[in-house]
Design a protein around this motif. Structure first.
Motif, short mmCIF file in Angstrom:
data_model
loop_
_atom_site.label_atom_id
_atom_site.label_comp_id
_atom_site.label_asym_id
_atom_site.label_seq_id
_atom_site.Cartn_x
_atom_site.Cartn_y
_atom_site.Cartn_z
N LYS A 1 1.90 1.50 1.88
CA LYS A 1 1.58 1.25 3.27
C LYS A 1 1.57 -0.25 3.50
N VAL A 2 2.23 -0.71 4.57
CA VAL A 2 2.28 -2.13 4.90
C VAL A 2 1.35 -2.40 6.07
N ILE A 3 0.44 -3.34 5.89
CA ILE A 3 -0.52 -3.70 6.93
C ILE A 3 -0.34 -5.17 7.29
N GLU B 1 -12.04 -4.33 -2.14
CA GLU B 1 -13.06 -4.06 -3.15
C GLU B 1 -13.16 -5.23 -4.12
N ALA B 2 -14.38 -5.63 -4.42
CA ALA B 2 -14.60 -6.75 -5.32
C ALA B 2 -13.96 -6.46 -6.68
N GLY B 3 -13.25 -7.45 -7.18
CA GLY B 3 -12.61 -7.31 -8.48
C GLY B 3 -11.26 -6.63 -8.44
N ALA B 4 -10.79 -6.23 -7.23
CA ALA B 4 -9.49 -5.56 -7.12
C ALA B 4 -8.38 -6.53 -7.47
N LYS B 5 -7.36 -6.04 -8.15
CA LYS B 5 -6.23 -6.87 -8.54
C LYS B 5 -5.32 -7.11 -7.33
N ILE B 6 -5.02 -8.39 -7.08
CA ILE B 6 -4.14 -8.75 -5.96
C ILE B 6 -2.92 -9.47 -6.54
N THR B 7 -1.74 -8.96 -6.21
CA THR B 7 -0.49 -9.61 -6.63
C THR B 7 0.12 -10.31 -5.42
N TRP B 8 0.21 -11.65 -5.50
CA TRP B 8 0.70 -12.45 -4.37
C TRP B 8 2.18 -12.77 -4.56
N TYR C 1 5.11 -21.28 -0.72
CA TYR C 1 4.89 -20.46 -1.91
C TYR C 1 3.39 -20.25 -2.09
N VAL C 2 3.03 -19.28 -2.89
CA VAL C 2 1.63 -18.93 -3.08
C VAL C 2 1.37 -18.77 -4.57
N ASN C 3 0.21 -19.25 -5.04
CA ASN C 3 -0.10 -19.09 -6.46
C ASN C 3 -0.86 -17.78 -6.69
N GLU C 4 -1.20 -17.53 -7.94
CA GLU C 4 -1.81 -16.25 -8.29
C GLU C 4 -3.22 -16.08 -7.72
N LYS C 5 -3.80 -17.18 -7.23
CA LYS C 5 -5.14 -17.11 -6.65
C LYS C 5 -5.12 -17.02 -5.13
N GLY C 6 -3.91 -16.94 -4.53
CA GLY C 6 -3.81 -16.82 -3.08
C GLY C 6 -3.83 -18.14 -2.34
N GLN D 1 -0.22 -7.58 -2.63
CA GLN D 1 -0.16 -6.18 -3.06
C GLN D 1 -1.49 -5.79 -3.69
N VAL D 2 -2.15 -4.78 -3.10
CA VAL D 2 -3.40 -4.25 -3.62
C VAL D 2 -3.23 -2.74 -3.76
N GLY D 3 -3.02 -2.29 -4.96
CA GLY D 3 -2.77 -0.86 -5.17
C GLY D 3 -1.50 -0.44 -4.46
N ASP D 4 -1.59 0.59 -3.60
CA ASP D 4 -0.41 1.07 -2.87
C ASP D 4 -0.38 0.52 -1.45
N ILE D 5 -1.13 -0.55 -1.19
CA ILE D 5 -1.14 -1.18 0.14
C ILE D 5 -0.64 -2.61 0.02
N THR D 6 0.26 -2.98 0.90
CA THR D 6 0.76 -4.35 0.96
C THR D 6 0.26 -4.99 2.25
N TYR D 7 -0.43 -6.11 2.09
CA TYR D 7 -0.90 -6.90 3.23
C TYR D 7 0.10 -8.04 3.46
N ALA D 8 0.64 -8.10 4.69
CA ALA D 8 1.67 -9.10 5.00
C ALA D 8 1.11 -10.16 5.95
N ILE D 9 1.22 -11.43 5.54
CA ILE D 9 0.75 -12.55 6.37
C ILE D 9 1.95 -13.37 6.80
#
Length: 505
Positions: A286-288, A310-317, A326-331, A346-354
């Protein structure tokens, strides 16, 4: 030489040199019925229309702009440099002005009699017409265009209407004439217009990029800056790669590159580059849309954060175009160059687009650090560690891995300091060493330099000092330009002191 006398002389010098000097001389044409008042040479009397009189101004190197209050009485045309020629047109009085850097010099002109029967011809300028600009409007100072009679000497080259609107018809030269009373105004036309040449296509511009993939198979285009009521049509150059709906939704159909064109009122004005790695194996993510941000040279980096994660969730930038941002691994996002791109989280099956817009046009507004002389060194103080440094122009400044900037040649350059913690842009201007006291940069130190410094102190808007001139003029041992610098230059010119800069110790 007495110090107080020099100071008094400097004050007088400032007053005298601060004004332009009018000069008057009759033309060498044998006309003797045009003359200036001996007691007030700015008052000029002309016997009849057709008589001519030359005037000029001195005490300046600027080129004056000449004009007449009433061209039915007299017209004035520049003859080059500081001179102009006044031509009587009809009986009456008017004022002729020379405009110099916001200052007006006035000549009062009186024409005693009407002209002889012959028509007076006044050349008022020239136009060049092309396919890009095939029309122009003539302007006659002091004359209503609609009251003149307009004509063209060759209507296969250019035509003119009753209001002075000139339009190219073909290639060649002709003369546009405007007759008003007994005066004929002529405008020389050069036409490069080719009626067979097809109109140039409107310029296309790229307004952004969109990356599509199995994880993000679709994106929505935000159509901003479209005039209200305009007819907008969206189209894809390759629908096997991506299609677009008229509401701005772009959907991947395959892998490759294409463009989405935005057609406004029948003219293609812009496009978006599409880069797709879509294989048809969509994960169903899902893209948000998570909003938009803007970056510039003044605000070149920003820490991104996601709400309701959720705290501690893995985020792939990731960035859709690392050449823009460009964006580093910490956002942490960093501006690179002008343009638009998308930062995806990318957080699980959700992609947040900025959506990200980078505008570096303000880089010239950043504070500039002057380096006086070649081979000088400046060490940067950067707040974030492990920065990497680069120079936009190594012919002006170089920078090493420790942030030491070295001046190489005159000019302006930007040093970029970049790390995972932030990015900064620092402007440097290198000014070559000059001759101390040489405020006007003519290669010698003289009373003219003192004059310019005094004028600059009295009116900085009118009298300018160049960057090198500012350095050369600062000779009194105190930072900044003041009347004391002018005094010290005079002392040097008079032989009272033999070295610049001057120190009292």
């Amino acid at each position: 030489m007495n110090f107080r006398k020099i100071l008094a002389a400097a004050a007088v010098l400032c007053i005298v040199s601060g004004a332009y000097i009018p000069q008057y001389n009759n033309v060498d044409s044998g006309i003797t019925d045009a003359y200036a008042d001996d007691t007030d040479p700015s008052k000029i009397t002309m016997a009849k229309a057709g008589d001519k009189y030359k005037v000029s101004v001195g005490g300046t190197t600027a080129t004056p702009e000449w004009y007449s209050d009433d061209e039915k009485v007299a017209v004035v045309v520049s003859t080059g440099g500081l001179s102009a020629e006044i031509t009587a047109v009809g009986k009456g009085t008017t004022a002729v002005y020379a405009k110099l850097a916001g200052q007006l010099l006035r000549f009062d002109v009186t024409v005693l009699g009407e002209s002889e029967d012959e028509q007076l011809v006044v050349e008022v300028g020239s136009f060049t017409l092309t396919n890009m600009q095939n029309s122009a409007t003539a302007s006659l100072t002091g004359v209503d265009n609609s009251k003149a009679t307009w004509s063209s000497s060759d209507e296969s080259v250019a035509v003119v209407d009753s209001k002075g609107e000139v339009r190219a018809v073909g290639k060649g030269t002709c003369v546009i004439s405007a007759v008003y009373g007994n005066v004929k105004y002529v405008i020389n036309i050069t036409s490069e217009y080719d009626p067979e040449q097809k109109p140039a296509l409107p310029t296309e511009s790229c307004i952004g990029t969109i990356a599509l993939s199995d994880a993000i198979p679709s994106r929505h285009i935000e159509l901003s800056s479209i005039p209200e009521g305009a007819a907008v049509k969206l189209s894809s150059t390759d629908e096997s790669i991506a299609v677009v709906s008229q509401d701005g939704t772009v959907t991947a159909k395959g892998s490759g590159n294409c463009r989405i064109y935005i057609d406004v009122d029948g003219m293609i004005s812009s496009y978006i580059e599409i880069s797709s790695t879509y294989t048809g194996k969509s994960s169903g993510n899902k893209v948000i849309s998570a909003g938009s941000i803007s970056l510039s040279a003044a605000s070149a980096s920003k820490q991104l954060s996601l709400k309701d994660i959720e705290a501690g969730a893995k985020i792939t930038w990731s960035s859709s175009d690392k050449n823009i941002a460009y964006v580093n691994e910490k956002g942490m996002i960093f501006a690179v160059s002008d343009g638009k791109c998308v930062i995806n989280a990318q957080v699980g099956d959700i992609t947040y687009a900025i959506d990200v817009t980078v505008d570096m046009s303000d880089i010239d507004n950043l504070p500039v650090t002057d380096i006086e002389g070649i081979g000088k060194k400046v060490t940067l103080q950067i707040s974030f560690a492990d920065a990497k440094f680069t120079s936009s122009d190594t012919s002006v400044v170089t920078v090493d891995e420790k942030g030491v900037v070295t001046s190489v040649g005159a000019g302006t350059a930007v040093v970029v300091a970049q790390s995972d913690s932030g990015i900064s842009y620092i402007r440097f201007k290198v000014i070559a060493d000059g001759l101390k006291g040489d405020a006007n940069c003519d290669g010698e130190v003289s009373v003219a330099d003192a004059t310019l410094v005094l004028q600059y102190c009295g009116n900085k808007d009118k009298y300018n000092l160049s960057d090198t001139g500012m350095i050369n003029a600062d000779v009194d041992g105190e930072a900044g330009i003041s009347a004391k610098d002018a005094l010290v230059i005079q002392m040097f010119d008079a032989g009272v002191i033999n070295k610049l800069p001057y120190t009292s110790k």
